[in-house]
Design an enzyme around this catalytic site. Structure first.
Site, PDB file in Angstrom:
ATOM      1  N   GLY A  26      17.110   2.752  -5.809  1.00  0.00           N
ATOM      2  CA  GLY A  26      16.031   2.106  -6.534  1.00  0.00           C
ATOM      3  C   GLY A  26      15.696   2.903  -7.783  1.00  0.00           C
ATOM      4  O   GLY A  26      16.386   3.871  -8.116  1.00  0.00           O
ATOM      5  N   LYS A  49      15.725   8.994   2.744  1.00  0.00           N
ATOM      6  CA  LYS A  49      15.196   8.417   1.507  1.00  0.00           C
ATOM      7  C   LYS A  49      14.733   9.576   0.639  1.00  0.00           C
ATOM      8  O   LYS A  49      13.807  10.300   0.995  1.00  0.00           O
ATOM      9  CB  LYS A  49      14.040   7.470   1.795  1.00  0.00           C
ATOM     10  CG  LYS A  49      13.478   6.807   0.552  1.00  0.00           C
ATOM     11  CD  LYS A  49      12.402   5.796   0.909  1.00  0.00           C
ATOM     12  CE  LYS A  49      11.922   5.037  -0.309  1.00  0.00           C
ATOM     13  NZ  LYS A  49      10.915   4.003   0.075  1.00  0.00           N
ATOM     14  N   ASP A 145       5.022  -4.801   0.004  1.00  0.00           N
ATOM     15  CA  ASP A 145       6.298  -4.997  -0.682  1.00  0.00           C
ATOM     16  C   ASP A 145       7.290  -5.661   0.272  1.00  0.00           C
ATOM     17  O   ASP A 145       8.452  -5.288   0.334  1.00  0.00           O
ATOM     18  CB  ASP A 145       6.837  -3.657  -1.186  1.00  0.00           C
ATOM     19  CG  ASP A 145       7.972  -3.816  -2.196  1.00  0.00           C
ATOM     20  OD1 ASP A 145       8.040  -4.873  -2.857  1.00  0.00           O
ATOM     21  OD2 ASP A 145       8.791  -2.882  -2.308  1.00  0.00           O
TER      22      ASP A 145
END
Length: 161
Positions: A26, A49, A145
């Protein structure tokens, strides 16, 4: 291997894991498959992550960590195993979720079933999403989200074919 020059890349070490390949990327974070080192508590590959402290405010990172901690355990929500800080990066270690992201190309994501889901299978997946959302809401958490790219399709025992 700490310090401000560290950046996620294949072969980099995060805690007791070695990053091997990018799973998703991202604007401010990337998710890596990582292999445990001999001393790691978890013997299986994990997802890490890696969030850039330069691109994301510390408060937002702390919010994500807190939200994951409050949301788990739940069978339809990926749990947080540990948090590792490396230089300006915050790395969230999670179980590696096998599955197919419901991303931009839904037809490709469903290729194993000819590009279509049976009604029973769709019901099973939709039920898993609703159970996860209801669980979060019961704890005062709201996703903010929820989109196809953040949902993994995963065939589990007890899920309709």
């Amino acid at each position: 291997m700490g310090g401000s020059r560290w950046a996620p890349r294949a072969g980099a070490v995060v805690g007791q894991y070695t990053l091997s390949e990018v799973v998703a990327r991202g604007s401010a974070a990337s998710i890596w498959r990582a292999t445990p080192m001999a001393e790691a508590a978890c013997a299986e590959d994990v997802a890490i992550k890696c969030i850039s402290g330069r691109r994301v405010r510390r408060g937002l990172i702390e919010n994500e960590v807190g939200t994951l901690s409050l949301a788990c355990p739940h069978p339809n929500i990926v749990s947080l195993l540990e948090v590792v800080a490396v230089g300006e990066w915050t790395c969230l270690v999670m179980p590696l979720a096998s599955g197919t992201a419901l991303g931009p190309d839904l037809e490709q994501a469903l290729s194993s079933s000819g590009g279509k889901l049976s009604e029973a299978n769709a019901r099973g997946f939709f039920r898993q999403i609703l159970l996860a959302v209801a669980h979060c809401h019961s704890r005062g958490l709201y996703h903010g989200d929820l989109k196809m790219e953040n949902v993994l399709l995963q065939q589990r025992p007890g899920t309709p074919d």
